[in-house]
Design a protein around this motif. Structure first.
Motif, PDB file in Angstrom:
ATOM      1  N   MET A 154       5.835   9.854   0.802  1.00 59.37           N
ATOM      2  CA  MET A 154       5.707  11.045   1.627  1.00 59.37           C
ATOM      3  C   MET A 154       4.319  11.095   2.259  1.00 59.37           C
ATOM      4  O   MET A 154       3.314  10.779   1.616  1.00 59.37           O
ATOM      5  N   LEU A 155       4.255  11.551   3.513  1.00 59.16           N
ATOM      6  CA  LEU A 155       2.971  11.669   4.200  1.00 59.16           C
ATOM      7  C   LEU A 155       2.021  12.592   3.453  1.00 59.16           C
ATOM      8  O   LEU A 155       0.830  12.298   3.321  1.00 59.16           O
ATOM      9  N   TYR A 156       2.537  13.727   2.942  1.00 58.32           N
ATOM     10  CA  TYR A 156       1.624  14.688   2.314  1.00 58.32           C
ATOM     11  C   TYR A 156       0.979  14.109   1.063  1.00 58.32           C
ATOM     12  O   TYR A 156      -0.161  14.459   0.731  1.00 58.32           O
ATOM     13  N   ASP A 157       1.683  13.231   0.338  1.00 61.44           N
ATOM     14  CA  ASP A 157       1.068  12.571  -0.823  1.00 61.44           C
ATOM     15  C   ASP A 157      -0.056  11.639  -0.392  1.00 61.44           C
ATOM     16  O   ASP A 157      -1.147  11.647  -0.974  1.00 61.44           O
ATOM     17  N   GLN A 158       0.224  10.812   0.611  1.00 65.71           N
ATOM     18  CA  GLN A 158      -0.799   9.850   1.062  1.00 65.71           C
ATOM     19  C   GLN A 158      -2.047  10.607   1.510  1.00 65.71           C
ATOM     20  O   GLN A 158      -3.179  10.247   1.167  1.00 65.71           O
ATOM     21  N   ALA A 159      -1.839  11.671   2.290  1.00 64.90           N
ATOM     22  CA  ALA A 159      -2.965  12.422   2.861  1.00 64.90           C
ATOM     23  C   ALA A 159      -3.838  13.026   1.765  1.00 64.90           C
ATOM     24  O   ALA A 159      -5.068  12.881   1.775  1.00 64.90           O
ATOM     25  N   LEU A 175       0.102  10.239  15.772  1.00 68.11           N
ATOM     26  CA  LEU A 175       0.370  11.102  14.630  1.00 68.11           C
ATOM     27  C   LEU A 175       1.233  10.355  13.625  1.00 68.11           C
ATOM     28  O   LEU A 175       1.789   9.296  13.931  1.00 68.11           O
ATOM     29  N   PHE A 176       1.379  10.918  12.428  1.00 66.54           N
ATOM     30  CA  PHE A 176       2.098  10.218  11.375  1.00 66.54           C
ATOM     31  C   PHE A 176       3.497  10.792  11.181  1.00 66.54           C
ATOM     32  O   PHE A 176       3.704  12.010  11.230  1.00 66.54           O
ATOM     33  N   PHE A 177       4.447   9.877  10.938  1.00 69.21           N
ATOM     34  CA  PHE A 177       5.805  10.280  10.601  1.00 69.21           C
ATOM     35  C   PHE A 177       5.837  10.883   9.197  1.00 69.21           C
ATOM     36  O   PHE A 177       4.884  10.762   8.426  1.00 69.21           O
ATOM     37  N   ALA A 178       6.966  11.494   8.867  1.00 71.55           N
ATOM     38  CA  ALA A 178       7.038  12.328   7.664  1.00 71.55           C
ATOM     39  C   ALA A 178       7.195  11.545   6.371  1.00 71.55           C
ATOM     40  O   ALA A 178       6.539  11.849   5.373  1.00 71.55           O
ATOM     41  N   ALA A 179       8.078  10.528   6.354  1.00 74.65           N
ATOM     42  CA  ALA A 179       8.424   9.952   5.058  1.00 74.65           C
ATOM     43  C   ALA A 179       9.057   8.571   5.207  1.00 74.65           C
ATOM     44  O   ALA A 179       9.548   8.201   6.275  1.00 74.65           O
ATOM     45  N   MET A 180       9.058   7.842   4.097  1.00 72.08           N
ATOM     46  CA  MET A 180       9.725   6.558   3.997  1.00 72.08           C
ATOM     47  C   MET A 180      10.754   6.641   2.869  1.00 72.08           C
ATOM     48  O   MET A 180      10.457   7.138   1.779  1.00 72.08           O
ATOM     49  N   GLY A 212       0.806  -1.212   0.000  1.00 70.83           N
ATOM     50  CA  GLY A 212       0.000   0.000   0.000  1.00 70.83           C
ATOM     51  C   GLY A 212       0.838   1.260   0.000  1.00 70.83           C
ATOM     52  O   GLY A 212       2.054   1.247   0.189  1.00 70.83           O
ATOM     53  N   GLY A 213       0.169   2.380  -0.200  1.00 70.86           N
ATOM     54  CA  GLY A 213       0.842   3.666  -0.218  1.00 70.86           C
ATOM     55  C   GLY A 213       1.260   4.068  -1.621  1.00 70.86           C
ATOM     56  O   GLY A 213       1.450   3.228  -2.504  1.00 70.86           O
ATOM     57  N   PHE A 214       1.409   5.376  -1.794  1.00 69.35           N
ATOM     58  CA  PHE A 214       1.809   5.956  -3.075  1.00 69.35           C
ATOM     59  C   PHE A 214       3.276   6.373  -3.021  1.00 69.35           C
ATOM     60  O   PHE A 214       3.730   6.945  -2.032  1.00 69.35           O
ATOM     61  N   TYR A 215       3.994   6.103  -4.104  1.00 65.73           N
ATOM     62  CA  TYR A 215       5.320   6.687  -4.278  1.00 65.73           C
ATOM     63  C   TYR A 215       5.157   8.146  -4.695  1.00 65.73           C
ATOM     64  O   TYR A 215       4.092   8.570  -5.133  1.00 65.73           O
ATOM     65  N   ARG A 216       6.243   8.916  -4.578  1.00 69.32           N
ATOM     66  CA  ARG A 216       6.133  10.364  -4.796  1.00 69.32           C
ATOM     67  C   ARG A 216       5.840  10.717  -6.251  1.00 69.32           C
ATOM     68  O   ARG A 216       5.041  11.599  -6.531  1.00 69.32           O
ATOM     69  N   TYR A 217       6.480  10.052  -7.173  1.00 68.37           N
ATOM     70  CA  TYR A 217       6.232  10.303  -8.593  1.00 68.37           C
ATOM     71  C   TYR A 217       6.813   9.157  -9.401  1.00 68.37           C
ATOM     72  O   TYR A 217       7.513   8.286  -8.864  1.00 68.37           O
ATOM     73  N   ILE A 233      12.362   5.075   8.068  1.00 71.63           N
ATOM     74  CA  ILE A 233      11.266   6.012   8.310  1.00 71.63           C
ATOM     75  C   ILE A 233      11.839   7.283   8.926  1.00 71.63           C
ATOM     76  O   ILE A 233      12.584   7.223   9.904  1.00 71.63           O
ATOM     77  N   ASP A 234      11.517   8.416   8.338  1.00 64.87           N
ATOM     78  CA  ASP A 234      11.876   9.703   8.953  1.00 64.87           C
ATOM     79  C   ASP A 234      10.785  10.026   9.963  1.00 64.87           C
ATOM     80  O   ASP A 234       9.663  10.382   9.604  1.00 64.87           O
ATOM     81  N   ASP A 235      11.129   9.901  11.239  1.00 68.31           N
ATOM     82  CA  ASP A 235      10.109   9.931  12.284  1.00 68.31           C
ATOM     83  C   ASP A 235       9.880  11.308  12.905  1.00 68.31           C
ATOM     84  O   ASP A 235       9.403  11.413  14.023  1.00 68.31           O
TER      85      ASP A 235
END
Length: 710
Positions: free
Chosen positions: A306-311, A350-355, A287-292, A447-449
């Motif tokens: 990235m969290l902002y993409d998923q959101a 809360l959610f961490f920033a990035a993978m 699951g989850g989206f890659y950035r591009y 994970i960038d926490d």
């Protein structure tokens, strides 16, 4: 001051009191001395070992004497007349890792940098304002940008050189050229810096307009026609060598398409989302989206998540589900939320920033497979069918004799290969189980926490949108818990922070206020809890006070006085412009409380950009939606009465462009609700320009009053 103080003590106080004051004076001097020492930096050592940022820590073992961004740096650099290297990146950036390993770990490069420069490492996610300022300079100087972003500046921070990834040889050459130029033509470098600074300042100067613009449909229609010429008719999205989704684009297009009944627009959105939902942009296993994707067919991803993409993609697919009722969109929503909860959730909820994109120093290693692993995955099934389904050509590996698995779920493929949907599901279950067995022994991506306030606010918005579309109560409950946690942890001295980790905090920027306000407004709309509305309004009021720009009707991005320029962000890119979201929020607040002050501020903000974005609204889609709200009728739907929650839930299953839906289950003094509450019934009021039509108890009859909803 201290000599006068001592003289006063001698003249006016007895011995005992003088002794007490003397001790106090020593204490004051010690505190001042300590504070002075705290502000001093040691440019002869790498200072990043004490940082909490994962990206900064990744450079803590470099032989370069890296410093973090701070005002003390500029005081020191100007005292020593040393140029600065400002190197900007983030923890999940592949080419940042490559340059760190190749170049910044190189002793000869470190010697040049340490002897001739003061060297600053910046985590762009901690300091987005620093990144924006220097990225603007890079784009102005070179016509391009990216990460790692490496900038060389005068001692005062004004740029004289900007570039992205460099090989060791290239960076060595650049450093030596700049050193020679400083020695032979320092005035020339200063002239370059002055020109760049003036150019960046011009970009961030948007003057006030004397009059509010006249918003009209022709403006939007012309811009949409221009945008259509940039569409990728074959692959969906916009024409580009690399493909990003940029969710705010498609949210605007959905609104526009539904209001104007433009089937071409609606079909383009659906085609794009259909392709994206089964493309290489999605991790179909976990699951989850890659950035591009690095190609224009959405096939080969750049693997960071990235969290902002998923959101934002949760929000986009939730809105699209209301329009198209696609089961695949529902699956995307649920799988993306599951990905976040399984992989990026902190103990505080809360959610961490990035993978990261890399594992064991290789990009995409976690997600790719060699030939023997393909045999292992496809065991006991038809190998050719497996290869065909995952679009694998054995003679054309992706990279380093590794293959990517790109599923082919379309009906044409099933018919061509004479595979039923049930048979395919059985095969996929076997294949995915075998993939997971192989992955179990692999190094997981880092994970960038860090906790980023604005990105978590976007996640709250996404969860509320998912709740509205799917009516899964767990999504709403999670959004409420996240909001409570953010509210408790995100303020220092009554001001928002941008990010925090292990008691280290970065000062908040405009996007934190904008997105957090929108998250609170969404919760108010879906729950009717007035405290959310009050928070949303208060934080907008704070933003207007804190980030006021006296020369424009917009707000500055940050109050960082150490930057060489002020910043006014207006583009709606992978993240919406905080100014466009602030304008949207002011508009909504004004419609809920019937307050022209907020509506006027919003009108001024939107008016100030209308000429700038003309001809390129694909890059300003939230602004375009703000214009759409003014061009066509805007409605308030107020649900008031003891059953407001259940009635609002039913209304929110509909797609409602140019409309704000609010509710109250109790009597309220909010202007939109005043004198409209009755104990025995729940009424639906459809209002426009402070005037409401006859209240209805029947949802269909109420919604029939709005032409956009069907």
């Amino acid at each position: 001051f201290f000599m006068k103080f001592i003289f006063y003590c001698k003249k006016n106080m007895n011995l005992k009191i003088r002794f007490i004051y003397a001790k106090l004076l020593v204490l004051i001097l010690l505190i001042i001395s300590c504070d002075s020492n705290m502000n001093k930096i040691d440019i002869n050592e790498n200072q990043l070992g004490k940082e909490t940022s994962l990206y900064l820590k990744q450079h803590s073992e470099n032989p370069i004497n890296w410093q973090r961004w701070s005002n003390s740096i500029f005081k020191t650099s100007e005292e020593l007349d040393k140029l600065l290297v400002v190197s900007i990146g983030y923890s999940s950036c592949h080419w940042c890792h490559v340059m760190e390993e190749e170049t910044f770990a190189n002793d000869s490069i470190a010697k040049i940098m340490n002897e001739n420069f003061i060297n600053i490492k910046v985590d762009r996610e901690e300091n987005p304002d620093v990144d924006q300022a220097y990225m603007t300079a890079s784009q102005l100087m070179t016509g391009m940008g990216g990460w790692p972003l490496n900038v060389i500046t005068l001692p005062n921070g004004s740029p004289i050189y900007a570039g992205t990834y460099h090989t060791t040889e290239q960076w060595d050459d650049i450093l030596k050229r700049i050193i020679r130029l400083k020695k032979d033509n320092y005035d020339g470098l200063k002239e370059i810096a002055n020109n760049v600074k003036n150019g960046v300042t011009d970009i961030n100067t948007i003057k006030k307009k004397e009059n509010i613009s006249e918003f009209n449909a022709e403006y939007l229609n012309t811009n949409i026609d221009n945008w259509k010429n940039k569409w990728d008719i074959t692959n969906g999205g916009d024409l580009a060598q690399q493909k990003f989704v940029s969710p705010s684009k498609y949210l605007f297009l959905l609104n526009y398409g539904k209001i104007y009944e433009d089937l071409e627009v609606i079909d383009h959105v659906k085609k794009t989302l259909d392709i994206v939902s089964s493309s290489g942009l999605i991790d179909f296993v976990e699951g989850g989206f890659y950035r591009y994707t690095v190609d224009n067919e959405w096939k080969v991803p750049h693997f960071e998540k990235m969290l902002y993409d998923q959101a934002q993609l949760i929000s986009l697919f939730s809105k699209a589900y209301k329009v198209f009722s696609s089961e695949s969109y529902k699956n995307v929503i649920n799988r993306t939320v599951s990905f976040l909860n399984n992989n990026m959730l902190s103990k505080d909820g809360l959610f961490f920033a990035a993978m990261d994109a890399d594992t064991d120093g290789e990009e995409g290693k976690y997600y790719s497979f060699d030939y023997n692993e393909l045999l292992e995955i496809s065991s006991e099934t038809n190998l050719n069918l497996f290869l065909n389904y995952f679009n694998i050509d054995i003679n054309k590996p992706w990279e380093n004799n590794k293959y990517l698995l790109l599923p082919n779920d379309n009906k044409d493929w099933m018919e061509k290969n004479e595979v039923s949907k049930e048979e395919l599901n059985i095969l996929k279950t076997k294949w995915i189980n075998n993939i997971l067995k192989i992955k179990k022994d692999r190094t997981k991506p880092r994970i960038d926490d860090k906790i980023i306030i604005s990105w978590n606010a976007l996640a709250i918005i996404g969860l509320v949108d998912a709740y509205e579309a799917l009516k899964d109560k767990s999504y709403l409950n999670q959004a409420k818990l996240m909001f409570s946690e953010l509210k408790d942890k995100s303020f220092r001295r009554n001001k928002l922070v941008h990010t925090y980790k292990e008691n280290q905090f970065q000062e908040g920027v405009l996007e934190d206020y904008a997105f957090f306000s929108k998250a609170a407004m969404k919760l108010f709309q879906v729950t009717g809890d007035i405290s959310y509305f009050e928070f949303s309004k208060n934080i907008i009021d704070d933003a207007i006070e804190l980030f006021n720009d006296e020369n424009s009707d917009l707000l500055v991005y940050s109050n960082n006085e150490d930057l060489f320029t002020k910043l006014i962000s207006i583009d709606d890119g992978v993240l919406p412009s905080p100014n466009s979201i602030i304008s949207e929020q002011l508009f909504n607040i004004g419609h809920v409380i019937f307050d022209d002050y907020y509506l006027d501020l919003s009108n001024k903000m939107t008016s100030s950009v209308i000429e700038i974005i003309d001809g390129n609204i694909n890059s300003y889609s939230v602004w375009a939606n703000n214009i759409l709200n003014r061009v066509e009728s805007f409605y308030e739907i107020a649900v008031i009465g003891p059953n407001s929650n259940s009635v609002t839930d039913k209304i929110n299953k509909f797609f409602t462009p140019n409309t704000i839906v609010v509710q109250s289950s109790i009597e309220s003094d909010i202007p939109l609700f005043i004198d409209r509450y009755f104990d025995d019934k729940t009424y639906i009021y459809v209002c426009q320009n402070k005037t409401c039509q006859r209240p209805e108890t029947n949802i269909d009859l109420a919604l029939n009053q709005i032409p956009y909803i069907n």
